[in-house]
Write an enzyme that holds these catalytic residues in place. Structure first.
Site, PDB file in Angstrom:
ATOM      1  N   GLU A   1      -2.361  -8.964   2.872  1.00 21.34           N
ATOM      2  CA  GLU A   1      -2.669  -9.558   4.181  1.00 21.34           C
ATOM      3  C   GLU A   1      -4.151  -9.460   4.511  1.00 21.34           C
ATOM      4  O   GLU A   1      -4.606 -10.017   5.501  1.00 21.34           O
ATOM      5  CB  GLU A   1      -1.800  -8.905   5.261  1.00 21.34           C
ATOM      6  CG  GLU A   1      -2.215  -7.510   5.722  1.00 21.34           C
ATOM      7  CD  GLU A   1      -1.832  -6.380   4.754  1.00 21.34           C
ATOM      8  OE1 GLU A   1      -1.410  -6.665   3.627  1.00 21.34           O
ATOM      9  OE2 GLU A   1      -1.965  -5.200   5.153  1.00 21.34           O
TER      10      GLU A   1
ATOM     11  N   HIS B   1      -3.882  -4.631  -0.165  1.00 20.43           N
ATOM     12  CA  HIS B   1      -3.366  -5.275   1.042  1.00 20.43           C
ATOM     13  C   HIS B   1      -3.417  -6.792   0.890  1.00 20.43           C
ATOM     14  O   HIS B   1      -4.478  -7.384   1.080  1.00 20.43           O
ATOM     15  CB  HIS B   1      -4.206  -4.862   2.262  1.00 20.43           C
ATOM     16  CG  HIS B   1      -3.958  -3.454   2.669  1.00 20.43           C
ATOM     17  ND1 HIS B   1      -2.914  -3.084   3.473  1.00 20.43           N
ATOM     18  CD2 HIS B   1      -4.610  -2.309   2.360  1.00 20.43           C
ATOM     19  CE1 HIS B   1      -2.933  -1.777   3.657  1.00 20.43           C
ATOM     20  NE2 HIS B   1      -3.947  -1.282   2.988  1.00 20.43           N
TER      21      HIS B   1
ATOM     22  N   CYS C   1       0.848  -1.200   0.000  1.00 19.42           N
ATOM     23  CA  CYS C   1       0.000   0.000   0.000  1.00 19.42           C
ATOM     24  C   CYS C   1       0.883   1.249   0.000  1.00 19.42           C
ATOM     25  O   CYS C   1       1.601   1.494  -0.947  1.00 19.42           O
ATOM     26  CB  CYS C   1      -0.969  -0.032   1.179  1.00 19.42           C
ATOM     27  SG  CYS C   1      -2.349   1.122   0.960  1.00 19.42           S
TER      28      CYS C   1
END
Lengths: 211, 252
Positions: free
Chosen positions: A186, A184, A80
């Site tokens: 994750e 993202h 990001c």
């Protein structure tokens, strides 16, 4: 060992949680000596570009990254805002210089036919020749949350993109030992975790033990 | 192309999800982590945890719950309820929440939106609005304290102000529609969405598949939130997604 760079902002624990879930060893550190011992680095990021660069400078981590990633060619993933920092400059809150590993600048999305920030899941189109193409599901989605995006990049550096209104948003970019995701990984479910796993286990392994 | 989002909302008290739960193998008062993982499996795009007691005694329980969830759930989630200060926001984000939602605290102190957005980025500040139509029909008022107190602040003016201050998203609950199962408040949702340029999450009133379609089609809302419908197992997130895709709405 993956070193997650702690410069006082960013979603450090989310990234570490994902690593742990994948069985990857990681540490969160602001200490260049500790980070130097890691095989690969992750530069996470949430917030504003200027704050990120300011904090990196304040802690001396900017020089560490320039040496370790720029000169010693240690593999690094920017996430990001951390991905935006890989580029030459940003227009967020005035003109600010980035790390300059990749060609391009970070500019605001504008326009009344799209919502800003872009928040949510967008189709991720992966370059067909890239190894990630076969690792992810047939129609992968990635979770984005951003108001700025990278423009003027080198087309050779583009690994995956998403279309948002009029914008082609670079989703994954990379060159040599540096890679970044605007979304993202994750927080992008199974496909996101696979991208992290690919970075940890396969990306640029030739260089990861250079020191 | 960006997809429309389906967001289950979980009401949390003392670290447990309250309201009846109808998932196989999960007790009526559920473990938030288990429920979050189940919604993730069903294809939820995000989750919202709402601390319904929201007293300061419960803060640590909530932080602990957020930490445990973040270890196992790899989709974004928002935490709301009782977040009153920059320190509260910081705690939740550090524990692993991706966003916080502010409601009463923002109405009492709008500057909290600005401070939060400056420190942590607009993308993690969600403004939650409880809106009720005025009796004279001229518009909607924003309520605080879980809908108990009318601030007499005009909802349209309030969301515009919040957007200027840096709110990255609006979570809009229609108090008139909430609990009716008669569908989202389309008039309110459209009015708010026309007033701001940040994404709008519609909440309150959905009772059937068609309601999701009505609020997500074209340019009405960017996301739809539901609580009891999913908790009671009336519909699964997967069923909603399949239906939306069949109707030509871009969904994950």
């Amino acid at each position: 060992m993956i070193g997650i760079i702690d410069y006082g902002m960013g979603n450090l624990h989310s990234v570490q949680n994902a690593c742990t879930h994948l069985g990857l060893e990681s540490l969160i550190s602001e200490n260049p000596e500790q980070l130097r011992k890691c095989d690969k680095l992750i530069l996470p990021g949430v917030g504003a570009f200027g704050d990120l660069m300011k904090n990196l400078k304040k802690t001396g981590l900017d020089q560490f990254v320039l040496d370790e990633v720029g000169k010693n060619k240690k593999p690094m993933l920017g996430i990001c805002l951390g991905m935006q920092a890989l580029f030459e400059s940003s227009e967020e809150n005035g003109h600010q210089l980035g790390l300059g590993f990749l060609k391009g600048e970070v500019i605001p999305m504008k326009g009344y036919d799209i919502r800003i920030p872009e928040i949510g899941w967008n189709d991720l189109v992966i370059r067909s020749s890239h190894p990630l193409k076969d690792k992810l599901s047939a129609n992968p989605f990635a979770y984005y949350d951003h108001s700025y995006f990278v423009s003027g990049f080198d087309p050779d550096d583009l690994i995956a993109y998403s279309q948002y209104g009029p914008y082609l948003v670079p989703g994954i970019v990379g060159r040599d030992n540096v890679v970044g995701t605007q979304f993202h990984p994750e927080k992008s479910g199974k496909d996101g975790l696979k991208i992290l796993e690919w970075f940890a286990k396969e990306f640029n392994n030739d260089h990861s033990s250079s020191n | 192309m960006l997809t429309k989002r389906i967001i289950p909302c979980l009401d949390v008290r003392d670290g447990k999800v309250v309201k009846g739960i109808n998932f196989v193998g999960i007790k009526e008062v559920g473990d938030p982590v288990e429920l979050a993982a189940e919604y993730d499996r069903q294809g939820a795009d995000e989750l919202i945890f709402l601390d319904i007691t929201a007293t300061s005694d419960d803060r640590n329980t909530m932080v602990d719950m957020v930490e445990r969830t973040a270890k196992q759930v790899f989709i974004p989630f928002t935490v709301g309820g009782g977040i009153r200060s920059i320190e509260d926001i910081r705690k939740m984000l550090l524990a692993g929440a991706d966003k916080v939602s502010l409601n009463s605290s923002a109405l009492k102190n709008p500057d909290l939106i600005r401070q939060g957005a400056e420190m942590f980025g607009s993308q993690c500040i969600v403004l939650a609005v409880d809106a009720k139509k005025r009796e004279d029909g001229t518009g909607w008022d924003a309520y605080l304290a879980g809908g108990r107190i009318n601030t007499h602040k005009d909802v349209i003016e309030w969301v515009k102000e919040a957007e200027k201050l840096g709110a990255g998203e609006i979570l809009l609950t229609s108090m008139d529609a909430d609990g009716t199962l008669q569908g989202f408040d389309l008039e309110l949702t459209q009015a708010v969405r026309n007033a701001v340029n940040v994404p709008v999450i519609a909440s309150g009133g959905c009772g059937k598949l068609e309601d999701f379609y009505d609020v997500l089609k074209e340019d009405t809302a960017d996301a739809a939130l539901a609580a009891s419908l999913f908790h009671y197992g009336t519909l699964s997130v997967g069923e909603v997604k399949d239906y939306l895709k069949e109707k030509g709405i871009h969904a994950r």
